[in-house]
Scaffold this motif. Structure first.
Motif, short mmCIF file in Angstrom:
data_model
loop_
_atom_site.label_atom_id
_atom_site.label_comp_id
_atom_site.label_asym_id
_atom_site.label_seq_id
_atom_site.Cartn_x
_atom_site.Cartn_y
_atom_site.Cartn_z
N LEU A 164 35.14 39.24 37.39
CA LEU A 164 34.19 40.34 37.59
C LEU A 164 34.79 41.51 38.35
O LEU A 164 34.51 42.67 38.05
N HIS A 165 35.63 41.24 39.34
CA HIS A 165 36.11 42.31 40.21
C HIS A 165 37.34 43.03 39.65
O HIS A 165 37.89 43.90 40.33
N ARG A 166 37.77 42.65 38.48
CA ARG A 166 38.89 43.35 37.85
C ARG A 166 38.36 44.18 36.68
O ARG A 166 37.29 43.91 36.14
N SER A 167 39.11 45.17 36.29
CA SER A 167 38.69 46.06 35.20
C SER A 167 38.55 45.27 33.91
O SER A 167 39.28 44.28 33.70
N PRO A 168 37.64 45.68 33.02
CA PRO A 168 37.45 44.97 31.76
C PRO A 168 38.76 44.82 30.99
O PRO A 168 39.54 45.77 30.88
N GLY A 169 38.98 43.60 30.50
CA GLY A 169 40.18 43.33 29.71
C GLY A 169 41.40 42.92 30.51
O GLY A 169 42.42 42.55 29.95
N GLU A 170 41.30 42.93 31.84
CA GLU A 170 42.47 42.63 32.67
C GLU A 170 42.71 41.14 32.88
O GLU A 170 43.84 40.67 32.82
N THR A 171 41.64 40.39 33.17
CA THR A 171 41.82 38.99 33.60
C THR A 171 40.86 38.09 32.84
O THR A 171 39.70 37.93 33.22
N GLU A 172 41.32 37.49 31.76
CA GLU A 172 40.48 36.60 30.96
C GLU A 172 40.39 35.22 31.62
O GLU A 172 41.37 34.72 32.18
N VAL A 500 31.15 30.91 38.83
CA VAL A 500 31.65 29.72 38.14
C VAL A 500 32.31 28.81 39.17
O VAL A 500 33.14 29.26 39.96
N SER A 501 31.93 27.54 39.18
CA SER A 501 32.46 26.62 40.19
C SER A 501 32.51 25.21 39.62
O SER A 501 32.02 24.94 38.52
N GLY A 502 33.10 24.31 40.41
CA GLY A 502 33.08 22.90 40.04
C GLY A 502 34.41 22.35 39.60
O GLY A 502 35.48 22.94 39.82
N ASP A 503 34.35 21.20 38.90
CA ASP A 503 35.56 20.45 38.57
C ASP A 503 36.46 21.13 37.54
O ASP A 503 37.63 20.78 37.44
N SER A 504 35.93 22.06 36.76
CA SER A 504 36.74 22.71 35.74
C SER A 504 37.53 23.89 36.28
O SER A 504 38.34 24.48 35.56
N VAL A 505 37.29 24.26 37.53
CA VAL A 505 37.99 25.40 38.13
C VAL A 505 38.64 24.95 39.43
O VAL A 505 38.21 23.99 40.06
N ASN A 506 39.71 25.66 39.83
CA ASN A 506 40.42 25.31 41.05
C ASN A 506 39.79 25.92 42.29
O ASN A 506 40.04 25.44 43.40
N THR A 507 39.01 26.97 42.10
CA THR A 507 38.25 27.57 43.19
C THR A 507 37.13 28.39 42.58
O THR A 507 37.28 28.91 41.45
N PRO A 508 35.97 28.52 43.21
CA PRO A 508 34.88 29.30 42.64
C PRO A 508 35.26 30.78 42.52
O PRO A 508 36.06 31.31 43.30
N PHE A 509 34.65 31.46 41.53
CA PHE A 509 34.92 32.88 41.34
C PHE A 509 33.74 33.53 40.62
O PHE A 509 32.88 32.85 40.05
N LEU A 510 33.74 34.85 40.64
CA LEU A 510 32.72 35.65 39.95
C LEU A 510 33.27 36.07 38.59
O LEU A 510 34.40 36.54 38.48
N CYS A 511 32.43 35.91 37.56
CA CYS A 511 32.88 36.13 36.19
C CYS A 511 31.91 37.03 35.44
O CYS A 511 30.70 37.02 35.69
N ARG A 512 32.44 37.79 34.50
CA ARG A 512 31.65 38.59 33.57
C ARG A 512 31.72 37.89 32.22
O ARG A 512 32.79 37.76 31.63
N ILE A 513 30.59 37.39 31.70
CA ILE A 513 30.57 36.63 30.45
C ILE A 513 30.91 37.55 29.28
O ILE A 513 30.43 38.67 29.18
N ARG A 514 31.74 37.05 28.37
CA ARG A 514 32.17 37.85 27.22
C ARG A 514 31.03 38.07 26.23
O ARG A 514 29.99 37.38 26.27
N GLU A 515 31.21 38.99 25.32
CA GLU A 515 30.23 39.24 24.26
C GLU A 515 30.28 38.13 23.22
O GLU A 515 31.35 37.58 22.92
#
Length: 561
Positions: A164-172, A500-515
């Protein structure tokens, strides 16, 4: 203050000033032009003691941290800012202050740790940086590599969006499908925040050639029918010509679904009958055991009634048996139940089935009452779980492959008050399903109305905007490892943004859901447009009523009258 670009060279954005209030926190100072917000990731270098060939050695490692707070520590004096008619730069000039240097910010960050390749996870060194340590912004490549387990996952991944905190298209951001299907998933959000949209994004990802999932969506409101477009649109995304793979999306309606009466348990029957008396339960229990012992492949409503009458006679409970007769008729003589038809779990050449790899089946239950939805889900999940247990034990089974089931409106099927018949089997699968290859995804707009144990068993979480205090508290109770800094973001998230958090990630983060690749089927009605169109239709007719048809040859007679 960034002294280099991101082309593999340092990007210094601040300097550590002091330790934080807690053991894993520190404070650094940065100018305003970095725009560091809560949830952003930074890094620094530090020497860490590592075990190498039974020796402890120090090694420089990149230590990552997450921003949890931001406050101004130098700015314009408040008393001069009280007059909105005076420009800030004019105040600065009068005071002899450079307006370019008036903003400094104290950024509080919490240490996440360094990435340990052996563990495929972060390890916290349990030390904070010393004052004077340079703080850098974590690069996009580092975040894509380290935030989730997807980079090391040999199976399919689900591209859910970007940081979320990076510009669109930068960090998938991609999640490892093996991780969240085996440890279960929850998608929690207020109405209109994008929970169904996000669930459909995950369904799209699981239907791609890298996964070929066997997937079932239980859809109480008919929101997922547009996933059928997977078969027709974006063929370059969903199909693999070399393998001959093309996904299938099946839309099943209540007319396609039958519960075979013999698949019910005794307690299912008691539930359907809605509080039968003790005597009636006694008669039905004995009759049902007798029918089970006869080892009949099918059991019909008439057979149950006849057996109840026989048991009633033998137990001097004829009146209870007669009372059961009409109760059974009312409960089982409906389209949902049948003596021989049933839901085939697995597709084959001769029979349409509910599940197979490369197939997403949507059960549309929007015309079915709540209790029938719960009963159908109970029987279906029990069949799936039992089939997977048989398969894992090497016995003949309908399901020789793992499955993933998503339940929209999860609070309907696992309510906090324990009232749903489906709660028991859901709890069983969530606690044991990992061993047998049954994954569950719970989607809900009311976390506070979901059973706490069920919610806590979903080990990967996608949490979107939640404003209700009770729902926020339910998330705090049930979701582990999410810091208060990220939970405090929930009320202010906009549709499509998530923690997004939990066992599938190494640390929680804020995400922008794709189209989505397919159309969204849960949009709100365009109420005013529909009103206008309907008004225009009615306005063409006097008083909103059509002119009555006049029979031929009666016009003159009406005039003379």
């Amino acid at each position: 203050m960034a002294d280099k670009d991101e082309g593999g060279i340092k990007m210094v954005i601040g300097v550590v000033s002091e330790p934080g209030e807690d053991a894993n926190q520190f404070v650094f100072v940065t100018p305003d032009d970095t725009e560091l917000k809560t949830g952003e990731f930074v890094k620094y270098e530090a020497s860490v003691e590592l075990e190498h060939e039974r020796e402890i050695k120090e090694k420089k490692r990149r230590i990552f941290a997450r921003v949890i707070n931001r406050e101004q520590c130098r700015g314009f004096p408040d008393r001069f800012m009280s007059n909105p008619d005076v420009p800030p730069k004019l105040v600065a000039r009068k005071l002899g202050i450079s307006s370019e240097e008036t903003d400094l910010y104290r950024i509080k960050a919490v240490v996440i740790g360094y990435y340990d390749e052996r563990l495929n996870d972060f390890t916290n060194p349990r030390i904070v940086p010393n004052p004077g340590t340079e703080i850098e912004l974590a690069t996009n490549d580092e975040l894509e590599e380290f935030l989730t387990e997807a980079s090391s996952d040999a199976g399919g991944t689900a591209l859910i969006g970007e940081l979320l905190h990076r510009s669109p298209g930068e960090t998938e951001i991609s999640l490892p499908i093996d991780a969240f299907t085996s440890t279960h998933l929850s998608i929690l959000a207020s109405t209109g925040s994008g929970k169904s949209y996000t669930a459909a994004v995950i369904a799209e990802e699981m239907m791609k050639p890298d996964s070929k999932a066997a997937m079932l969506i239980i859809d109480p409101h008919g929101e997922y029918g547009t996933l059928k477009e997977i078969e027709e649109r974006n063929q370059d995304i969903f199909q693999d010509a070399d393998e001959g793979y093309s996904p299938s999306v099946q839309i099943w309606s209540p007319e396609d679904i039958k519960i075979q009466i013999s698949e019910l348990t005794q307690s299912d029957l008691f539930s359907i009958l809605d509080n039968p008396s003790d005597a009636q339960e006694q008669v039905l229990s004995e009759a049902w055991d007798n029918l089970q012992n006869k080892d009949n492949e099918y059991i019909s409503l008439e057979e149950i009634k006849e057996e109840c009458a026989s048991v009633g006679d033998s137990m001097d409970l004829e009146s209870s048996a007669r009372a059961l007769d009409w109760r059974l008729e009312k409960a089982l003589n409906r389209d949902l139940f049948h003596h021989s038809k049933h839901i085939s779990l697995s597709s084959n050449q001769n029979e349409r089935g509910l599940l197979r790899p490369g197939q997403c089946t949507v059960l549309r239950l929007d015309t079915m009452g709540l209790r029938d939805q719960q009963m159908l889900t109970t029987v279906l999940l029990r069949k799936i779980n039992q089939a997977r247990i048989e398969a894992e034990k090497g016995r003949e089974s309908e399901l020789d492959f793992p499955v993933f089931v998503m339940l929209e409106e999860g609070h309907r099927f696992a309510p906090a008050d324990g009232s749903a018949r489906s709660l028991g089997v859901l709890s069983t699968i969530l606690s044991e399903g990992r061993k047998f290859g049954v994954g569950i995804g719970i989607i809900s707009q009311r976390p506070s109305k979901i059973d706490d144990d069920v919610l806590s068993q979903c080990k990967t979480q996608i949490i979107m905007q939640i404003k209700n205090p009770n729902d926020q508290e339910a998330v705090r109770r049930s979701v582990e490892g999410v810091g208060e800094d990220l939970l405090s973001e929930l009320p202010g998230l906009t549709p499509g943004q998530a923690v997004v958090s939990g066992d599938s990630v190494n640390t929680p983060f804020l995400c922008r859901i794709r189209e989505r690749h397919t159309e969204h089927g849960a949009e709100s009605l365009e109420t005013t447009r529909i009103w206008r169109e309907e008004w225009q239709k009615l306005d063409r007719e006097p008083d909103g009523l059509a002119e009555p048809e006049v029979e031929e040859g009666t016009e003159d007679r009406d005039e003379t009258l």
